[in-house]
Design an enzyme around this catalytic site. Structure first.
Site, mmCIF file in Angstrom:
data_model
loop_
_atom_site.group_PDB
_atom_site.id
_atom_site.type_symbol
_atom_site.label_atom_id
_atom_site.label_comp_id
_atom_site.label_asym_id
_atom_site.label_seq_id
_atom_site.Cartn_x
_atom_site.Cartn_y
_atom_site.Cartn_z
ATOM 1 N N PHE A 167 27.679 38.413 39.221
ATOM 2 C CA PHE A 167 27.124 39.120 40.368
ATOM 3 C C PHE A 167 28.049 39.026 41.587
ATOM 4 O O PHE A 167 29.256 38.946 41.447
ATOM 5 C CB PHE A 167 25.708 38.634 40.691
ATOM 6 N N LYS B 204 22.159 48.134 30.145
ATOM 7 C CA LYS B 204 23.484 47.887 30.718
ATOM 8 C C LYS B 204 24.616 48.085 29.716
ATOM 9 O O LYS B 204 25.718 48.498 30.062
ATOM 10 C CB LYS B 204 23.542 46.474 31.298
ATOM 11 N N PHE C 149 36.805 55.338 41.530
ATOM 12 C CA PHE C 149 36.178 56.311 40.652
ATOM 13 C C PHE C 149 36.739 57.700 40.968
ATOM 14 O O PHE C 149 37.317 57.925 42.036
ATOM 15 C CB PHE C 149 34.657 56.293 40.813
ATOM 16 N N ALA D 273 22.831 34.640 35.238
ATOM 17 C CA ALA D 273 23.392 34.535 36.590
ATOM 18 C C ALA D 273 22.348 34.514 37.701
ATOM 19 O O ALA D 273 22.692 34.316 38.849
ATOM 20 C CB ALA D 273 24.383 35.668 36.828
ATOM 21 N N LYS E 254 33.333 44.573 37.580
ATOM 22 C CA LYS E 254 33.982 43.280 37.825
ATOM 23 C C LYS E 254 34.733 42.785 36.588
ATOM 24 O O LYS E 254 35.877 42.339 36.685
ATOM 25 C CB LYS E 254 32.919 42.269 38.275
ATOM 26 N N THR F 68 35.752 44.688 34.074
ATOM 27 C CA THR F 68 36.843 45.637 33.838
ATOM 28 C C THR F 68 38.028 45.327 34.745
ATOM 29 O O THR F 68 39.192 45.383 34.317
ATOM 30 C CB THR F 68 36.344 47.074 34.080
ATOM 31 N N ARG G 239 32.520 35.380 30.459
ATOM 32 C CA ARG G 239 31.310 34.958 29.756
ATOM 33 C C ARG G 239 31.086 35.764 28.478
ATOM 34 O O ARG G 239 31.533 36.889 28.355
ATOM 35 C CB ARG G 239 30.076 35.129 30.653
ATOM 36 N N TRP H 216 40.655 51.175 34.828
ATOM 37 C CA TRP H 216 39.764 51.764 33.820
ATOM 38 C C TRP H 216 40.459 52.943 33.134
ATOM 39 O O TRP H 216 40.420 53.068 31.914
ATOM 40 C CB TRP H 216 38.460 52.209 34.483
#
Length: 632
Positions: free
Chosen positions: A368, A117, A456, A337, A82, A84, A106, A485
């Site tokens: 999220f 993560k 992807f 979140a 999200k 990215t 954020r 990406w």
């Protein structure tokens, strides 16, 4: 100032390699190009700065730009890109389509940065840079929150300790000691407490014995205290601790614990405050528990709120950075979140909207999925900001949709099962139920939505075409494949064009519920309309809190549901678009300063733990060059 990337490699290097290969534009040049005056900028080195809220006043008569919220489908533990996507879209709009644009995201916690993560600066050729500074310390906002939060925690325990060994007269004498001339005075925060008690006197000597007693004794019920200490490292051993075991504490022990720093209510206050005065008032209204008569005790009552504001005074200014293609970005606030609203700050969005002007675009990211951060963006953040979004972007991945269709469990750090790397249209179509439900969620607020398929390498053309067809049939304004990406802004140009077109459509933004509804009615509205649930079941503790908060006058606050991000329901194992389930509310807590109630659906881990092999194994410093290595 925005510039298209050159020399993009077919085999995409690591995030930190890409970030360190880029040469950031001096941040004062980014500011000038964005329309920020030198006197409105406080530099923190050459690549980041804080901006003054006075920009908003200077441009108060200027029109706002288009306001776009970026959300997502229900994610896997790997995340669906999200941030990215937000950054890649910003680069497409600014560097490739010639639009004025601002990105608002954020600030990350160091917990996930050194845990599993990793960082939150985006990825590949769509990042905020310098990514090391973004992920580590930035301008110290989180450190200020830790200091303020823990000062209040210490003040609470100190007050109970001293009240335990002093009568009301002694407490008053200690709080308002006479000077050499016999005069006494109240500090400003004491006057706030007096007003709350309905006492208009400003001279301590004029208070009656009964008024002195009411003023001096808080009589906090230790069992009611909800305020915990915070720390910005994943440390599971601090989840529950016993304090006061030293000999000087005279047996005054209490069980409490630590949360991760971004779970502090002070972080949520920062994100929702509209100026320094508003932040001061919100900090003062924070409720830390109740007295033994069931009345709320606030930071103003404790006497610490002025000091908290002093510690927080610089944090209210948004942090200015840039994307890898030179578009400006505000990185400001990072509320948890799950138990908070999971959105960046109101002031960053407000300033950005003025800076881009009527032909520009502001992208703001909601934490999220569209059942979580997006719902809270609309019902909480937009209520307090007064801003209305013009459009939404809903990020989806083939990988996550296959999981929702019944694919094997996705586990961070483990290889994906075969169905995620091979074409499987049946599995994908079943999983699209999640996407379609969340498209409906966004549209229910009256906002046009564009689906961004974050592609992807193993996704096939047939799979992408299926997602696009189903999304548009469900009412999405468009569904566009994005390859930001691997290609940076160039890979999100078509997404940018779709967002521009969607923002030309009529938006009829409205809230999901009225604040005049009861606490239970608001909760049930969210469960049924956002999650697809059949109803709500309240524990005895939750029933007590409904009665308590209604009696205390907090029932008119919006609701901030605290639940898992891995399902539309309360149960992380229920994938896709479940229905007919009953949501259990085990407790309800109040973030009165931030301005919401948060029901707890199941168990929420507010202090994460470290795995056997956390990310910090890879992080190191090249002492010869001073470069950080291994961040992701």
């Amino acid at each position: 100032m925005p510039h298209k990337l050159k020399n993009i490699l077919t085999r995409v290097p690591s995030d930190i390699e890409i970030a360190q290969a880029a040469t950031p534009i001096p941040i004062d040049q980014i500011a000038t190009e964005a329309g920020i005056l030198p006197e409105e900028l406080d530099l923190y080195g050459k690549t980041k700065a804080k901006v003054h809220l006075s920009i908003r006043d200077r441009l108060k008569n200027s029109p706002n730009g288009k306001y776009i919220v970026v959300t997502a489908i229900t994610p896997t533990p790997l995340g669906e890109g999200k941030t990215t996507t937000t950054v890649g879209l910003s680069q497409a709009l600014g560097a490739h389509l010639g639009k004025r644009v601002f990105t608002c995201i954020r600030q990350p916690s160091q917990g996930p940065t050194f845990g599993i993560k990793g960082g939150a600066a985006g990825g590949g050729y769509s990042q905020i840079i310098p990514m090391e500074e973004f992920n580590l310390h930035l301008t110290g906002d989180i450190h200020a929150i830790i200091a303020a939060n823990n000062l209040l925690a210490a003040a609470i325990d100190a007050r109970m300790f001293h009240e335990q060994s002093a009568d009301d007269t002694q407490m008053f004498e200690r709080l308002c000691p006479p000077g050499k001339d016999g005069s006494r005075k109240f500090s400003p925060v004491m006057l706030r407490r007096l007003r709350k008690l309905g006492i208009s006197k400003t001279d301590p000597n004029e208070l009656t014995p009964e008024e002195r007693s009411r003023f001096a004794r808080l009589d906090i019920d230790p069992d009611s205290i909800t305020w915990r200490r915070v720390f910005d490292t994943n440390d599971r051993m601090l989840r529950e601790i016993t304090i006061g075991q030293g000999p000087e504490e005279k047996g005054f022990t209490r069980v409490t614990g630590f949360d991760i720093a971004v779970a502090s209510e002070i972080m949520a206050v920062l994100a929702l405050a509209t100026d320094l005065n508003d932040m001061r008032d919100r900090l003062g209204r924070m409720v830390i528990g109740s007295n033994k008569a069931g009345e709320p005790i606030t930071a103003d009552d404790i006497g610490a709120s002025g000091a908290l504001t002093v510690l927080m005074k610089d944090t209210v200014m948004p942090n200015l950075m840039q994307t890898i293609e030179g578009t400006p970005a505000f990185v400001h606030a990072g509320p948890f979140a799950n138990i908070a609203h999971g959105n960046s700050s109101i002031v960053a969005d407000q300033i950005a909207l003025k800076l881009v002007g009527s032909d520009g675009y502001v992208l703001t990211e909601a934490g999220f999925g569209a059942d979580m951060g997006f719902e809270k963006f609309c019902n909480i953040k937009c209520r307090y900001s007064g801003l209305k979004p013009d459009g939404a972007v809903l990020v989806a991945t083939i990988r996550a949709l296959k999981m929702h269709g019944g694919g094997a469990k996705v586990v961070a750090g483990k290889p994906l099962a075969n169905e995620y790397t091979q074409e499987n249209l049946d599995l994908l179509e079943k999983g699209c139920a999640n996407l379609l439900r969340l498209i409906a969620n966004v549209r229910s607020f009256g906002i046009p939505v564009v689906v961004a398929v974050n592609r992807f390498k193993d996704d096939t053309d047939n799979e992408v075409a299926l997602v696009r067809r189903l999304a548009i049939a469900a009412g999405a304004a468009d569904a566009v494949v994005s390859n930001h990406w691997a290609e940076g802004g160039a890979g999100a140009v078509e997404l940018g064009k779709a967002v521009i077109a969607a923002c030309e459509k009529k938006s009829d933004f409205h809230f999901l519920y009225s604040l005049d509804l009861s606490i239970k009615q608001k909760i049930e509205k969210i469960v049924k309309d956002m999650y697809g649930g059949a109803g709500v079941e309240y524990s005895p503790e939750a029933e007590k809190k409904v009665e308590l908060y209604t009696r205390q006058g907090f029932d008119k606050l919006p609701i901030c549901m605290a639940k898992t991000q891995y399902s539309l329901s309360h149960d992380p194992n229920l994938k896709g678009a479940p229905s007919g389930f009953t949501v259990p509310v085990r407790d309800i807590r109040a973030s009165v300063g931030a301005g919401f109630l948060y029901p707890l659906l199941g168990t929420m881990a507010t202090m994460p733990g470290l795995s056997t092999r956390p990310g910090y194994y890879d992080v190191d410093l090249d002492t010869a060059t001073g470069r950080i290595i291994g961040l992701s």
